[in-house]
Design a protein around this motif. Structure first.
Motif, PDB file in Angstrom:
ATOM      1  N   UNK A 171      84.068 129.552  76.299  1.00 46.16           N
ATOM      2  CA  UNK A 171      82.813 130.787  76.632  1.00 46.16           C
ATOM      3  C   UNK A 171      82.877 131.920  76.242  1.00 46.16           C
ATOM      4  N   UNK A 172      84.256 131.875  75.585  1.00 45.91           N
ATOM      5  CA  UNK A 172      83.992 133.384  74.340  1.00 45.91           C
ATOM      6  C   UNK A 172      83.540 132.744  72.883  1.00 45.91           C
ATOM      7  N   UNK A 173      84.213 131.096  72.714  1.00 46.56           N
ATOM      8  CA  UNK A 173      83.123 131.369  71.054  1.00 46.56           C
ATOM      9  C   UNK A 173      81.995 131.136  71.125  1.00 46.56           C
ATOM     10  N   UNK A 174      81.128 130.205  72.797  1.00 46.63           N
ATOM     11  CA  UNK A 174      79.407 130.499  72.740  1.00 46.63           C
ATOM     12  C   UNK A 174      79.245 131.408  72.695  1.00 46.63           C
ATOM     13  N   UNK A 175      79.568 132.440  73.581  1.00 48.61           N
ATOM     14  CA  UNK A 175      79.338 133.685  73.482  1.00 48.61           C
ATOM     15  C   UNK A 175      78.972 134.328  72.702  1.00 48.61           C
ATOM     16  N   UNK A 176      80.013 134.334  72.005  1.00 50.96           N
ATOM     17  CA  UNK A 176      80.083 134.051  69.949  1.00 50.96           C
ATOM     18  C   UNK A 176      78.589 133.926  69.131  1.00 50.96           C
ATOM     19  N   UNK A 177      78.790 133.095  68.986  1.00 42.21           N
ATOM     20  CA  UNK A 177      77.742 132.436  68.144  1.00 42.21           C
ATOM     21  C   UNK A 177      76.247 132.505  68.732  1.00 42.21           C
ATOM     22  N   UNK A 178      75.792 132.822  70.674  1.00 39.22           N
ATOM     23  CA  UNK A 178      75.019 133.611  71.151  1.00 39.22           C
ATOM     24  C   UNK A 178      74.011 134.653  70.614  1.00 39.22           C
ATOM     25  N   UNK A 179      75.986 135.747  70.371  1.00 45.21           N
ATOM     26  CA  UNK A 179      75.510 136.687  70.376  1.00 45.21           C
ATOM     27  C   UNK A 179      75.102 137.106  68.659  1.00 45.21           C
ATOM     28  N   UNK A 180      76.035 136.551  68.204  1.00 46.64           N
ATOM     29  CA  UNK A 180      75.378 136.625  66.712  1.00 46.64           C
ATOM     30  C   UNK A 180      73.723 135.922  66.140  1.00 46.64           C
ATOM     31  N   UNK A 181      73.761 135.048  67.132  1.00 48.14           N
ATOM     32  CA  UNK A 181      71.842 134.393  66.476  1.00 48.14           C
ATOM     33  C   UNK A 181      70.961 135.518  67.408  1.00 48.14           C
ATOM     34  N   UNK A 182      72.041 135.927  68.281  1.00 53.59           N
ATOM     35  CA  UNK A 182      70.041 137.076  68.523  1.00 53.59           C
ATOM     36  C   UNK A 182      70.338 138.361  68.573  1.00 53.59           C
ATOM     37  N   UNK A 183      71.005 139.307  67.707  1.00 55.71           N
ATOM     38  CA  UNK A 183      71.232 140.066  66.806  1.00 55.71           C
ATOM     39  C   UNK A 183      70.706 139.536  65.620  1.00 55.71           C
ATOM     40  N   UNK A 184      70.561 138.507  64.944  1.00 58.85           N
ATOM     41  CA  UNK A 184      70.447 137.927  63.745  1.00 58.85           C
ATOM     42  C   UNK A 184      68.790 138.602  64.258  1.00 58.85           C
ATOM     43  N   UNK A 209      77.113 139.595  60.789  1.00 60.10           N
ATOM     44  CA  UNK A 209      76.031 139.655  61.497  1.00 60.10           C
ATOM     45  C   UNK A 209      77.294 138.482  62.340  1.00 60.10           C
ATOM     46  N   UNK A 210      77.676 137.871  62.214  1.00 55.09           N
ATOM     47  CA  UNK A 210      78.271 136.839  62.405  1.00 55.09           C
ATOM     48  C   UNK A 210      80.195 137.268  62.774  1.00 55.09           C
ATOM     49  N   UNK A 211      80.270 137.481  61.666  1.00 55.05           N
ATOM     50  CA  UNK A 211      82.211 138.091  61.570  1.00 55.05           C
ATOM     51  C   UNK A 211      81.792 139.379  62.743  1.00 55.05           C
ATOM     52  N   UNK A 212      80.996 140.688  62.757  1.00 52.51           N
ATOM     53  CA  UNK A 212      81.000 141.093  63.459  1.00 52.51           C
ATOM     54  C   UNK A 212      80.644 140.694  65.297  1.00 52.51           C
ATOM     55  N   UNK A 213      80.687 139.869  65.486  1.00 52.83           N
ATOM     56  CA  UNK A 213      79.914 138.631  66.452  1.00 52.83           C
ATOM     57  C   UNK A 213      81.294 138.730  67.832  1.00 52.83           C
ATOM     58  N   UNK A 214      82.470 138.912  67.362  1.00 54.12           N
ATOM     59  CA  UNK A 214      84.362 138.457  67.611  1.00 54.12           C
ATOM     60  C   UNK A 214      83.364 139.818  69.018  1.00 54.12           C
ATOM     61  N   UNK A 215      82.911 140.637  68.731  1.00 53.45           N
ATOM     62  CA  UNK A 215      82.854 141.806  70.149  1.00 53.45           C
ATOM     63  C   UNK A 215      81.818 141.684  70.600  1.00 53.45           C
ATOM     64  N   UNK A 216      81.895 140.428  70.643  1.00 50.05           N
ATOM     65  CA  UNK A 216      80.271 140.633  71.777  1.00 50.05           C
ATOM     66  C   UNK A 216      80.442 140.716  72.833  1.00 50.05           C
ATOM     67  N   UNK A 217      82.015 140.682  73.431  1.00 47.97           N
ATOM     68  CA  UNK A 217      81.520 140.699  74.875  1.00 47.97           C
ATOM     69  C   UNK A 217      82.411 142.359  75.095  1.00 47.97           C
ATOM     70  N   UNK A 218      82.575 143.213  74.384  1.00 44.70           N
ATOM     71  CA  UNK A 218      82.028 144.540  73.978  1.00 44.70           C
ATOM     72  C   UNK A 218      80.727 145.415  73.981  1.00 44.70           C
ATOM     73  N   UNK A 219      80.055 144.807  73.540  1.00 44.13           N
ATOM     74  CA  UNK A 219      79.073 145.367  72.119  1.00 44.13           C
ATOM     75  C   UNK A 219      77.918 144.657  73.870  1.00 44.13           C
ATOM     76  N   UNK A 220      78.117 143.830  74.420  1.00 47.32           N
ATOM     77  CA  UNK A 220      77.243 143.429  75.881  1.00 47.32           C
ATOM     78  C   UNK A 220      77.257 144.027  76.719  1.00 47.32           C
ATOM     79  N   UNK A 221      78.158 144.625  77.003  1.00 47.45           N
ATOM     80  CA  UNK A 221      78.587 146.068  78.067  1.00 47.45           C
ATOM     81  C   UNK A 221      77.708 147.331  77.789  1.00 47.45           C
TER      82      UNK A 221
END
Length: 241
Positions: A171-184, A209-221
């Motif tokens: 879930x974390x990895x798929x969220x990372x991919x989705x969040x990076x795509x959303x930001x782009x 954008x892809x590199x910074x995506x690892x913090x996607x749970x915090x950014x999403x919150x």
């Protein structure tokens, strides 16, 4: 509990052993959580206290209590079912399955001459099968009467790495991919040639954008609290009908 599907020398399959009542109660819990959230949102006298930050936190706070009240008995029954399993290193049925699998390969091996590609392949399969069953014995897996390891999926912490941990990582990895795509996509919408940036990826922009995506749970919150994560219905584009 689910059976881990073997790769070689046995029948492949996925066998669910969880009680169906668990899923029914889980659905009831989700409906109650949604009802509670909507109730707090529309309660006029409590609107000032339960703002956009506190309402989700309050719902999450009640999560373990409601979950325990609805699923406590079923989880206990699921834990009782583990008693039907034994450690793979002590399983006689596992040894029988190993012997049977090796025997099948050895019988096929007799059909070919020594040092032929077919014989070498079967020898390699025998070695891999022995290694696989040996890993079962050295692991913390539990085996059933079928001689196969079973994954414990009822939340038992001692078997956390069998299903729960891989699921969370997935879930974390798929969220990372989705969040990076959303930001782009958000970046491309603000450029002059947005369609070109979507068709031809702008690597110098996409890579950070892809590199910074690892913090996607915090950014999403943070976006959820700020009300930027979900748009209103009138902002959603609807195709002509």
């Amino acid at each position: 509990m689910v059976r881990a599907p073997p790769c070689h020398g046995g029948s492949c399959g996925f066998e669910s052993r969880q009680s169906r009542k668990v899923y029914k109660h889980l659905l009831i819990f989700l409906l109650l959580a949604i009802f509670l959230y909507l109730f707090l949102e529309n309660l006029v006298s409590m609107k000032k206290k339960f703002n956009k930050t506190l309402k989700p936190l309050f719902t999450l706070f009640l999560f373990p209590f409601i979950l325990n009240s609805f699923l406590g008995n079923d989880i206990a029954q699921a834990n009782d079912n583990i008693s039907n399993l034994i450690e793979c290193k002590n399983s006689a049925n596992l040894e029988k399955r190993l012997t049977s699998s090796i025997k099948k390969f050895e019988n096929r091996l007799k059909l070919y001459d020594e040092n032929t590609p077919q014989a070498e392949f079967l020898k390699k399969e025998i070695s891999l099968t022995n290694a696989r069953f040996e890993s079962y014995k050295k692991s913390n897996l539990l085996c059933g009467k079928d001689g196969l390891p079973h994954l414990i999926t009822n939340g038992d912490f001692h078997h956390f790495n069998e299903f729960s941990l891989p699921a969370l990582v997935f879930l974390y990895i798929t969220g990372w991919i989705g969040w990076a795509g959303r930001k782009y996509l958000q970046y491309s919408l603000n450029t002059e040639n947005s369609f070109e940036n979507e068709i031809i990826i702008n690597v110098p922009i996409a890579f950070p954008i892809i590199i910074s995506g690892f913090l996607w749970p915090i950014e999403a919150w943070k976006e959820f609290i700020a009300g930027k994560l979900i748009v209103t219905d009138d902002e959603v584009t609807i195709s002509p009908r």
